[in-house]
Design an enzyme around this catalytic site. Structure first.
Site, PDB file in Angstrom:
ATOM      1  N   THR A 289       4.009   1.342  -1.024  1.00 45.43           N
ATOM      2  CA  THR A 289       4.789   1.418  -2.280  1.00 45.43           C
ATOM      3  C   THR A 289       3.922   1.926  -3.399  1.00 45.43           C
ATOM      4  O   THR A 289       4.242   2.928  -4.209  1.00 45.43           O
ATOM      5  CB  THR A 289       5.157   0.268  -2.597  1.00 45.43           C
TER       6      THR A 289
ATOM      7  N   PHE B 142      -3.091  -0.632   7.198  1.00 42.20           N
ATOM      8  CA  PHE B 142      -3.857  -1.753   7.098  1.00 42.20           C
ATOM      9  C   PHE B 142      -4.947  -1.816   5.936  1.00 42.20           C
ATOM     10  O   PHE B 142      -4.985  -1.013   5.212  1.00 42.20           O
ATOM     11  CB  PHE B 142      -4.236  -2.392   8.193  1.00 42.20           C
TER      12      PHE B 142
ATOM     13  N   PHE C 102       3.118  -8.461  -9.492  1.00 40.65           N
ATOM     14  CA  PHE C 102       4.393  -9.386  -9.321  1.00 40.65           C
ATOM     15  C   PHE C 102       4.563 -10.015 -10.494  1.00 40.65           C
ATOM     16  O   PHE C 102       3.759 -10.326 -11.283  1.00 40.65           O
ATOM     17  CB  PHE C 102       3.883 -10.332  -7.989  1.00 40.65           C
TER      18      PHE C 102
ATOM     19  N   TRP D 136       6.545  -0.885  -8.048  1.00 39.72           N
ATOM     20  CA  TRP D 136       7.885  -1.474  -7.349  1.00 39.72           C
ATOM     21  C   TRP D 136       9.160  -1.559  -8.263  1.00 39.72           C
ATOM     22  O   TRP D 136      10.147  -1.365  -8.141  1.00 39.72           O
ATOM     23  CB  TRP D 136       7.451  -2.752  -6.820  1.00 39.72           C
TER      24      TRP D 136
ATOM     25  N   LYS E  92       0.659  -1.255  -0.013  1.00 38.39           N
ATOM     26  CA  LYS E  92      -0.014   0.026  -0.266  1.00 38.39           C
ATOM     27  C   LYS E  92       0.826   1.500  -0.083  1.00 38.39           C
ATOM     28  O   LYS E  92       0.667   2.246  -0.922  1.00 38.39           O
ATOM     29  CB  LYS E  92      -1.032   0.025   1.312  1.00 38.39           C
TER      30      LYS E  92
ATOM     31  N   LYS F 235       7.887  -7.119  10.238  1.00 40.30           N
ATOM     32  CA  LYS F 235       7.551  -6.375   8.962  1.00 40.30           C
ATOM     33  C   LYS F 235       8.637  -5.652   8.302  1.00 40.30           C
ATOM     34  O   LYS F 235       8.963  -5.631   7.146  1.00 40.30           O
ATOM     35  CB  LYS F 235       6.610  -5.100   9.192  1.00 40.30           C
TER      36      LYS F 235
ATOM     37  N   ALA G  72      -3.014   1.157  12.892  1.00 38.09           N
ATOM     38  CA  ALA G  72      -4.378   1.170  12.462  1.00 38.09           C
ATOM     39  C   ALA G  72      -5.163   0.056  13.275  1.00 38.09           C
ATOM     40  O   ALA G  72      -6.513   0.046  13.388  1.00 38.09           O
ATOM     41  CB  ALA G  72      -4.429   1.227  11.189  1.00 38.09           C
TER      42      ALA G  72
ATOM     43  N   ARG H  11       2.748   8.040   7.025  1.00 39.74           N
ATOM     44  CA  ARG H  11       2.947   7.932   8.645  1.00 39.74           C
ATOM     45  C   ARG H  11       4.494   7.788   8.688  1.00 39.74           C
ATOM     46  O   ARG H  11       5.321   7.221   7.607  1.00 39.74           O
ATOM     47  CB  ARG H  11       2.179   7.123   9.112  1.00 39.74           C
TER      48      ARG H  11
END
Length: 556
Positions: free
Chosen positions: A73, A301, A381, A409, A71, A105, A273, A94
């Site tokens: 990215t 999230f 991907f 990405w 998200k 993470k 979140a 954030r």
């Protein structure tokens, strides 16, 4: 394949003064933290406050999975793509927490060729905002215990202390502690608790405050305990407001950095979140809207958590109104929701995709509930197939949603051009008819049940006896008009992390309720969600290191 940090360390960053100048910010309005980071002055907002606001784009997602959704990215890539199209754009994000950075993470600065930099510094100490919040939180805790030790003039009931200490680290042994052991001079013995800094009410207060006066007003209202008569005791009662504000005087200023393609990025605040309200600061978002034509921001999230709280808490509190929402999904994540094990997600499986896409369906329904136009994007991907793309595209268009593939990405802003064009088209041709999920006057239990039924798809809500009693007390104290901040696991629409897809036939179980009188919302803890995470057996910290030249490695 290069890691994210290798890509970030290879980029030639522009001096932040140059990034600011291009965005119309003079050097006199920057407080520099080296060459590549700066805080924006308090005076800047007064200079730009009469400008019209730009368009506000919220990036949200389906429920996160071990496969990753990207998200942040996509948010960064979209902002870069909009700038490539000649649209003056900021991204507002954030700040990362050290807890997940060293935990499961890893870093939270985007990924691949859609990152904000300096990536390593942002992920670690950055400009010290989280340290300031931690210090202010623990100063209040120290003043509370000292007041009790020095005679307890406010008649604080030590069995009803609600203020917890905090630390920005995943440290499970601090969830429940005993303080005051030793001699009489060492304080009153009592049970205490720690939360992670991103769950501290001071984090929420900082992120919702408009200015220093508002910050101080909110700090003074924070409830820390109850006295023997059952009445709230506040930070203002403890005379802690001014000292806490002094610690936060720089932390309240938004941080300016840049993306890999030199798009301006305001990165400020960082409540989780799942256990907090999950949005960057109101000050950063409002500042960006005065400086840019488009502002891309994200909420934590899935849309069941971050987006709902963005709309019902942040927008309600600030007057912000989104012009469009982007829902991020991946083929892998949808197949995971369809029952495919993580090890088999790289194989085409249209049947699993059909089963798992119901998770996306529910998030689309939820955003429509708020009246905000939607663009669905797939973060691509290399293992994805054209058949899978075509199925999802057709499915979204049948639901009336714009659809775009994002290759941000791998290709940075260039890989987000299709998405950026869809966003611009949506903003120009689909009017946002934004509305809240519930009204302030609705009883707290009704607000909780509205979120549980309408957003999660629950049949109803059950309450632990203590939670039910506390809800009644909160309303008696006059806080029944506040919004609800649901603390729920992020992996499922339900309060059971194992229920994937679009679960049905479940109830939401509220085990604890408390009121954040400074931040201005009521927190309802569901299931087994925790406000102090723990490290995994193999935390990301195992792979983080620094070489002889001071270069950090292992931050993903």
């Amino acid at each position: 394949m290069k890691t994210d940090i290798e890509i970030a360390q290879e980029v030639v960053m522009e001096p932040i003064t140059k990034v600011a100048k291009r965005a119309g910010i003079e050097e006199e309005d920057l407080e520099l933290y080296g060459k590549y980071k700066a805080k924006l002055s308090n005076e800047l907002f007064n200079k730009v406050k009469d400008r019209p606001d730009g368009k506000l784009i919220l990036v949200t997602a389906i429920n996160p999975t071990p496969a990753g959704e990207g998200k942040t990215t996509v948010s960064i890539g979209l902002s870069q793509a909009l700038n490539k199209l000649g649209v003056n754009t900021f991204v507002a994000l954030r700040e990362p927490s050290l807890g997940p950075c060293f935990g499961i993470k890893g870093g939270a600065a985007g990924g691949g060729y859609s990152q904000v930099v300096p990536m390593d510094e942002m992920n670690l100490h950055f400009t010290g905002d989280f340290h300031a919040i931690t210090s202010a939180n623990n100063l209040l805790a120290a003043m509370l215990d000292n007041h009790i030790q020095q005679g307890n003039e406010l008649n604080i009931d030590t069995r009803q202390i609600t203020w917890k200490r905090c630390i920005d680290m995943n440290d499970r042994v601090l969830r429940n502690v005993v303080v005051g052991l030793g001699s009489k001079a060492d304080g009153v013995v009592r049970e205490d608790h720690f939360v992670i800094t991103v769950a501290s009410e001071i984090m929420a207060v900082l992120c919702l405050a408009n200015d220093m006066a508002d910050l101080k007003s909110r700090l003074a209202k924070i409830t820390v305990a109850y006295n023997y008569a059952g009445e709230p005791v506040t930070a203002g009662d403890l005379k802690a407001t001014g000292a806490m504000a002094a610690l936060l005087k720089d932390a309240i200023k938004p941080n300016l950095i840049q993306t890999l393609e030199h798009t301006p990025a305001l990165v400020h605040g960082g409540p989780f979140a799942n256990i907090a309200h999950g949005c960057n600061s109101v000050r950063a978002t409002k500042m960006a809207l005065k400086l840019a034509d488009y502002v891309v921001t994200e909420a934590g999230f899935g849309a069941d958590l971050g987006a709902e709280k963005f709309f019902d808490i942040k927008c309600r509190n600030s007057g912000l109104r989104p012009d469009a929402a982007v829902i991020v999904a991946t083929v892998k994540a949808l197949k995971y929701n369809g029952g495919v094990p993580k090890t088999e997600l790289g194989t085409e499986n249209l049947e699993a995709l059909k089963k798992g896409i119901v998770n996306l369906d529910k998030h689309i329904e939820n955003i429509k509930t708020f009246g905000v136009p939607i663009v669905v994007t797939l973060n691509s991907f290399v293992t994805d197939t054209e058949a899978e793309y075509e199925f999802i595209k057709k499915h979204c268009e049948e639901l009336g949603c714009e659809f775009a593939l994002a290759n941000v990405w791998k290709d940075g802003g260039e890989g987000g051009i299709e998405l950026a064009k869809k966003v611009i088209d949506t903003v120009n041709n689909k009017k946002s008819d934004f509305k809240f999920l519930y009204e302030n006057e609705m009883p707290l239990k009704d607000k909780i049940e509205t979120i549980a039924k309408n957003i999660y798809g629950a049949d109803g809500v059950t309450y632990a006896p203590a939670a039910k009693k506390m809800l009644a007390k909160i309303e008696e104290m006059g806080y029944g008009n506040l919004p609800i901040c649901m603390a729920k696991n992020q992996y499922s629409l339900s309060d059971d992390a194992t229920k994937l897809g679009r679960p049905t036939g479940f109830t939401i179980n509220i085990r604890e309720v408390y009121v954040n009188t400074g931040a201005g919302f009521v927190v309802a803890l569901t299931g087994n969600v925790m406000t102090m995470p723990g490290l995994s057996k193999t935390p990301a910290a195992f792979n983080i290191d620094v070489d002889d030249d001071g270069n950090i490695t292992g931050l993903f």
